[in-house]
Design a protein around this motif. Structure first.
Motif, PDB file in Angstrom:
ATOM      1  N   ALA A 186      11.423  -4.811 -18.712  1.00 19.58           N
ATOM      2  CA  ALA A 186       9.971  -4.853 -18.938  1.00 19.58           C
ATOM      3  C   ALA A 186       9.202  -5.023 -17.625  1.00 19.58           C
ATOM      4  N   VAL A 187       9.717  -5.906 -16.731  1.00 22.14           N
ATOM      5  CA  VAL A 187       9.002  -6.147 -15.468  1.00 22.14           C
ATOM      6  C   VAL A 187       8.927  -4.874 -14.638  1.00 22.14           C
ATOM      7  N   ALA A 188      10.018  -4.107 -14.609  1.00 21.51           N
ATOM      8  CA  ALA A 188      10.009  -2.866 -13.834  1.00 21.51           C
ATOM      9  C   ALA A 188       9.035  -1.857 -14.419  1.00 21.51           C
ATOM     10  N   TRP A 189       8.944  -1.799 -15.731  1.00 24.80           N
ATOM     11  CA  TRP A 189       7.965  -0.909 -16.360  1.00 24.80           C
ATOM     12  C   TRP A 189       6.541  -1.324 -15.967  1.00 24.80           C
ATOM     13  N   ALA A 190       6.310  -2.625 -15.976  1.00 28.11           N
ATOM     14  CA  ALA A 190       4.972  -3.108 -15.613  1.00 28.11           C
ATOM     15  C   ALA A 190       4.643  -2.746 -14.175  1.00 28.11           C
ATOM     16  N   ARG A 191       5.645  -2.937 -13.284  1.00 25.18           N
ATOM     17  CA  ARG A 191       5.390  -2.608 -11.872  1.00 25.18           C
ATOM     18  C   ARG A 191       5.206  -1.111 -11.672  1.00 25.18           C
ATOM     19  N   LEU A 192       5.975  -0.310 -12.420  1.00 29.51           N
ATOM     20  CA  LEU A 192       5.795   1.138 -12.343  1.00 29.51           C
ATOM     21  C   LEU A 192       4.400   1.524 -12.813  1.00 29.51           C
ATOM     22  N   GLY A 193       3.930   0.868 -13.873  1.00 25.49           N
ATOM     23  CA  GLY A 193       2.586   1.152 -14.357  1.00 25.49           C
ATOM     24  C   GLY A 193       1.525   0.884 -13.317  1.00 25.49           C
TER      25      GLY A 193
ATOM     26  N   GLY B 298       0.791  -1.221   0.000  1.00 27.39           N
ATOM     27  CA  GLY B 298       0.000   0.000   0.000  1.00 27.39           C
ATOM     28  C   GLY B 298       0.819   1.264   0.000  1.00 27.39           C
ATOM     29  N   GLN B 299       2.040   1.192  -0.544  1.00 24.33           N
ATOM     30  CA  GLN B 299       2.903   2.373  -0.619  1.00 24.33           C
ATOM     31  C   GLN B 299       3.279   2.637  -2.084  1.00 24.33           C
ATOM     32  N   PRO B 300       2.278   3.037  -2.933  1.00 25.23           N
ATOM     33  CA  PRO B 300       2.556   3.147  -4.373  1.00 25.23           C
ATOM     34  C   PRO B 300       3.589   4.210  -4.715  1.00 25.23           C
ATOM     35  N   ALA B 301       3.639   5.310  -3.989  1.00 24.60           N
ATOM     36  CA  ALA B 301       4.609   6.355  -4.322  1.00 24.60           C
ATOM     37  C   ALA B 301       6.036   5.851  -4.112  1.00 24.60           C
TER      38      ALA B 301
ATOM     39  N   GLY C  68      -3.247  -5.674 -21.550  1.00 25.41           N
ATOM     40  CA  GLY C  68      -4.662  -5.596 -21.209  1.00 25.41           C
ATOM     41  C   GLY C  68      -4.964  -4.458 -20.250  1.00 25.41           C
ATOM     42  N   ARG C  69      -4.047  -4.252 -19.259  1.00 26.32           N
ATOM     43  CA  ARG C  69      -4.265  -3.154 -18.313  1.00 26.32           C
ATOM     44  C   ARG C  69      -4.128  -1.801 -19.013  1.00 26.32           C
ATOM     45  N   ALA C  70      -3.167  -1.680 -19.923  1.00 27.92           N
ATOM     46  CA  ALA C  70      -3.040  -0.431 -20.681  1.00 27.92           C
ATOM     47  C   ALA C  70      -4.273  -0.192 -21.539  1.00 27.92           C
ATOM     48  N   ALA C  71      -4.780  -1.261 -22.164  1.00 28.66           N
ATOM     49  CA  ALA C  71      -5.984  -1.125 -22.993  1.00 28.66           C
ATOM     50  C   ALA C  71      -7.171  -0.683 -22.148  1.00 28.66           C
ATOM     51  N   LEU C  72      -7.281  -1.241 -20.930  1.00 24.96           N
ATOM     52  CA  LEU C  72      -8.388  -0.854 -20.052  1.00 24.96           C
ATOM     53  C   LEU C  72      -8.292   0.622 -19.672  1.00 24.96           C
ATOM     54  N   LEU C  73      -7.074   1.093 -19.400  1.00 28.14           N
ATOM     55  CA  LEU C  73      -6.905   2.519 -19.100  1.00 28.14           C
ATOM     56  C   LEU C  73      -7.305   3.383 -20.284  1.00 28.14           C
ATOM     57  N   LEU C  74      -6.952   2.945 -21.484  1.00 25.51           N
ATOM     58  CA  LEU C  74      -7.332   3.706 -22.677  1.00 25.51           C
ATOM     59  C   LEU C  74      -8.838   3.729 -22.853  1.00 25.51           C
TER      60      LEU C  74
ATOM     61  N   GLY D 243      -3.077   7.284  -9.015  1.00 22.78           N
ATOM     62  CA  GLY D 243      -3.974   8.151  -9.768  1.00 22.78           C
ATOM     63  C   GLY D 243      -3.291   8.869 -10.913  1.00 22.78           C
ATOM     64  N   ALA D 244      -2.053   8.463 -11.228  1.00 24.05           N
ATOM     65  CA  ALA D 244      -1.310   9.084 -12.340  1.00 24.05           C
ATOM     66  C   ALA D 244      -1.572   8.283 -13.603  1.00 24.05           C
ATOM     67  N   ALA D 245      -2.741   8.504 -14.207  1.00 26.96           N
ATOM     68  CA  ALA D 245      -3.176   7.663 -15.318  1.00 26.96           C
ATOM     69  C   ALA D 245      -2.245   7.753 -16.518  1.00 26.96           C
TER      70      ALA D 245
END
Length: 728
Positions: free
Chosen positions: A106-113, A86-89, A144-150, A120-122
């Motif tokens: 790639a994994v770090a990018w996914a986790r950053l996303g 629960g510490q996203p920042a 899929g998560r990126a598509a859902l955000l779009l 809330g930083a869409a």
């Protein structure tokens, strides 16, 4: 004795195999032997996070990072642990440290996303997830998560009126996640709304390939196909929707619309009633039912349905009502005028400047840019009537801009496009956006064609898109306060007439214009018909054939014993419900069924026109008289008897007859109508003269002189332009 590396390998095997207690014991033994062993610190920290000890795990991983500051997977796993805690920042900061060490991680990018999304930083989340998916095509979760955000972004953009941006977001979403049926459906529906028929069809096809039992997809596809004139395919699509969900109101509505497109009005009425049984407030079903009833000769029964739709806030119902009142013989001209004013009050946008600022060059005699706004720039009576004017505009005096609000095209569309200096397809734009396009194009005078009919957009004029606004080929007044003029003539709108107009009636020397019908067969020879009874006939739309019309025609048939009545409009009079109603009304007026003829529908216009070879005298309708139908009858040498009405739509046949030099066929009342028809039936020589000469009379009349009509239109537009310059 095992080395530390060997012991670490055994511990990792336990860890990966889910034997966490054994893994933790070995990690601790390694650290007892070497307290600074970075991998053991890192992996023990990961294990601690997995077993609910987030703070201890984070501390261990940070110790490992101090020992190995170049290891990108350490801060990446720290980010995952912190995000789960629960510490996203803090998680995002750790992931960014990992990416600073290894930008293609790639994994770090996914986790950053994921962390950015929870913050809330869409935008940041979307960028990170898209980077992850592009670096690792196997990472369908990030895609899929990126598509859902779009898709969520598209919802917000659509609600904010930014439809093009919303569609772009949906297009990118299905590119990222092409296996999402819902994503394709969203994209298809928005493409449909934007008027991009090809994209909409492709989207529905993809959505239904992924989810063949999706009723909403089949229903929406049915609506799109019906709008494109593919009513048979639309029926099939609506059937698939109803197989998937028989209670889907939208599918019954779309099925009804498709039946309307096929001319099967009884079936359309049945489908509309099924929809209303499921949802009594379905305004689209009310519209379909009213349209079906009108085409079955029961326009008066449909008007209350449209009023119900109007009270529900349906724009289509309001538009339908404006059309229906032209056919209803029970209404007065005052009532029709009041309805048009009420539509304008409800629908014209408030807050617009009464006199907007235009940048048009104010020179009174310069070349004018005249715009025409229409949904009917295809094989349609309006297009056939405006074509002689567009073809003959003086290009030294006039520049032509055509604004097409319907995406359908055909050979007539291409012909009209050839007459235009500017061609603007605007089907996907809102009224305000169309008005802005017209204003940006510098149109001096805009002619809105047939505003209340079909898919036309009368409210574009409410946004004042040009200095001069003109209504033409509408069924009456637009009701709009900003409309400057309505083009008409002295026959259609006499100065002493009962019809009222909000705009100024600009009476041209003549309004209608026609090209010669070169594909028509010749009129039938004099003397034809000796082997059959004298035949009255009407090829008018049955929407115009109300009970009052049938009662008047029955008087004619009774006045001419042995005569018969031929009725045809496509195949509609073959519908049992309509045919039986016509037979019953005429029987009630003393005309037996054996005096009625209902020929089969013809496949093309030449065969349709050849039906006039079986008609000696055409009988007109009221209060909506024949327009193109009456012209065709006269071109085929068949005299038309008309009852001159109180409105423009009730006087079109009278205008054609005056142009043809046959004003004697115009009746002022019902008794006169019957007398003219009976006298003509008793005079074969006079009928023969009409059959032999009407086409030549028309050919020599001003309504077939395209250059003359074009000059008259141009002079009227110039006069209105100068008037605007004087009063601006």
């Amino acid at each position: 004795m095992a080395t530390i590396a060997e012991a670490l390998g055994v511990a990792l095997d336990h860890h990966m195999g889910g034997r966490l207690d054994a893994a933790e014991t070995l990690y601790r033994r390694i650290l007892d032997a070497d307290p600074g062993q970075a991998d053991a610190l890192h992996l023990l920290g990961v294990l601690a996070g997995q077993t609910g000890r987030a703070d201890r795990g984070a501390d261990l991983i940070r110790q490992a990072m101090a020992q190995r500051p170049d290891a990108a997977d350490y801060p990446s796993n720290l980010g995952a642990l912190l995000d789960a805690a629960g510490q996203p920042a803090a998680a995002a900061a750790a992931c960014r440290r990992a990416l600073a060490l290894r930008p293609d991680f790639a994994v770090a990018w996914a986790r950053l996303g994921g962390a950015a999304h929870r913050m809330g930083a869409a935008d940041a989340a979307l960028d990170a997830l898209r980077r992850a998916a592009s670096l690792d095509p196997a990472d369908r979760d990030s895609a899929g998560r990126a598509a859902l955000l779009l898709r969520r972004r598209a919802v917000a953009l659509r609600e904010g009126g930014r439809l093009d941006a919303a569609f772009d977001a949906l297009r990118r979403a299905v590119t990222l996640d092409p296996g999402s049926a819902d994503g394709w459906l969203d994209a298809a529906q928005l493409a449909h709304r934007l008027g991009d028929r090809a994209a909409a069809l492709a989207g529905f096809r993809a959505a239904l390939a992924l989810a063949p039992a999706q009723p909403d997809g089949w229903g929406a596809r049915a609506a799109l196909l019906d709008e494109g004139g593919e009513s048979a395919a639309a029926l099939a699509a609506s059937r698939r929707a109803l197989i998937a969900d028989p209670t889907l109101t939208a599918a019954w509505i779309n099925r009804g619309a498709a039946f309307l497109g096929r001319g099967r009005h009884a079936a359309a009425a049945q489908s509309a009633r099924r929809a209303l049984a499921l949802n009594p407030t379905a305004a689209a079903a009310l519209c379909n039912l009213a349209t079906a009833l009108r085409s079955l000769g029961a326009v008066t029964a449909g008007v209350p349905l449209l009023r119900r739709g109007q009270r529900l806030g349906s724009y289509d119902a309001e538009r339908g009502l404006l059309s229906a009142i032209l056919y209803d013989p029970t209404l007065t001209e005052e009532a029709r005028y009041a309805e048009a004013l009420a539509f304008a009050r409800r629908r014209a946008p408030a807050g617009l400047p009464a006199v907007p600022t235009f940048r048009n060059d104010p020179a009174p005699d310069r070349r004018l840019r005249i715009g025409y706004l229409s949904a009917d720039l295809r094989d349609h009576p309006v297009a056939r009537n405006i074509a002689p004017i567009l073809a003959n505009h003086d290009r030294a005096a006039v520049e032509v801009a055509l604004y097409a609000t319907d995406p359908r095209t055909d050979a007539m569309t291409e012909r009209l496009r050839g007459f235009a200096d500017l061609w603007r397809p605007v089907a996907g734009l809102g009224d305000a956006a169309i008005a802005e396009r017209i204003r940006a194009d510098g149109v001096d005078a805009l002619v809105t064609l047939a505003g209340r009919f079909d898919a036309n957009r009368p409210l574009v004029a409410a946004h004042r898109p040009a200095p001069v606004l003109i209504s033409a080929h509408d069924g009456g007044t637009s009701g709009l306060p900003g409309m400057d003029a309505l083009f008409t003539d002295r026959v259609l709108a006499p100065r002493s007439g009962a019809e009222r107009f909000r705009e100024r009636p600009f009476r041209l020397p003549g309004f209608y214009a026609f090209d010669p019908m070169t594909d028509a067969p010749p009129p039938h020879p004099v003397g034809h018909g000796a082997d059959r009874p004298l035949t009255f006939g009407s090829l008018n739309n049955p929407a115009k054939v109300n009970d009052a019309v049938l009662t008047l025609w029955a008087r004619v048939l009774r006045a001419v014993p042995g005569s018969r009545l031929l009725l045809r409009y496509r195949d509609q009079f073959l519908e049992p419900l309509l045919r039986d109603h016509v037979v019953a009304v005429l029987a009630g007026c003393g005309v037996a069924a054996d005096r009625l003829v209902f020929p089969d529908g013809a496949a093309d216009r030449r065969h349709h026109l050849a039906v006039y070879h079986e008609i000696d005298i055409a009988l007109d309708t009221h209060p909506f008289s024949g327009a193109t139908t009456s012209f065709e009858a006269l071109w085929m040498g068949v005299p038309v008897v008309t009852l001159c009405g109180d409105s423009m739509m009730g006087r079109v046949s009278a205008a054609h007859l005056r142009a043809a030099g046959a004003a004697e066929l115009i009746a002022g009342d019902a008794d006169g109508f019957v007398a003219i028809a009976a006298d003509l039936a008793a005079d074969p020589q006079r009928r023969a003269a009409y059959h032999a000469g009407l086409r030549a009379r028309l050919a020599a009349a001003p309504l077939m002189n395209g250059p003359l009509r074009a000059r008259q239109f141009e002079r009227a537009c110039r006069a209105l332009w100068r008037r605007w310059l004087k009063h601006r």
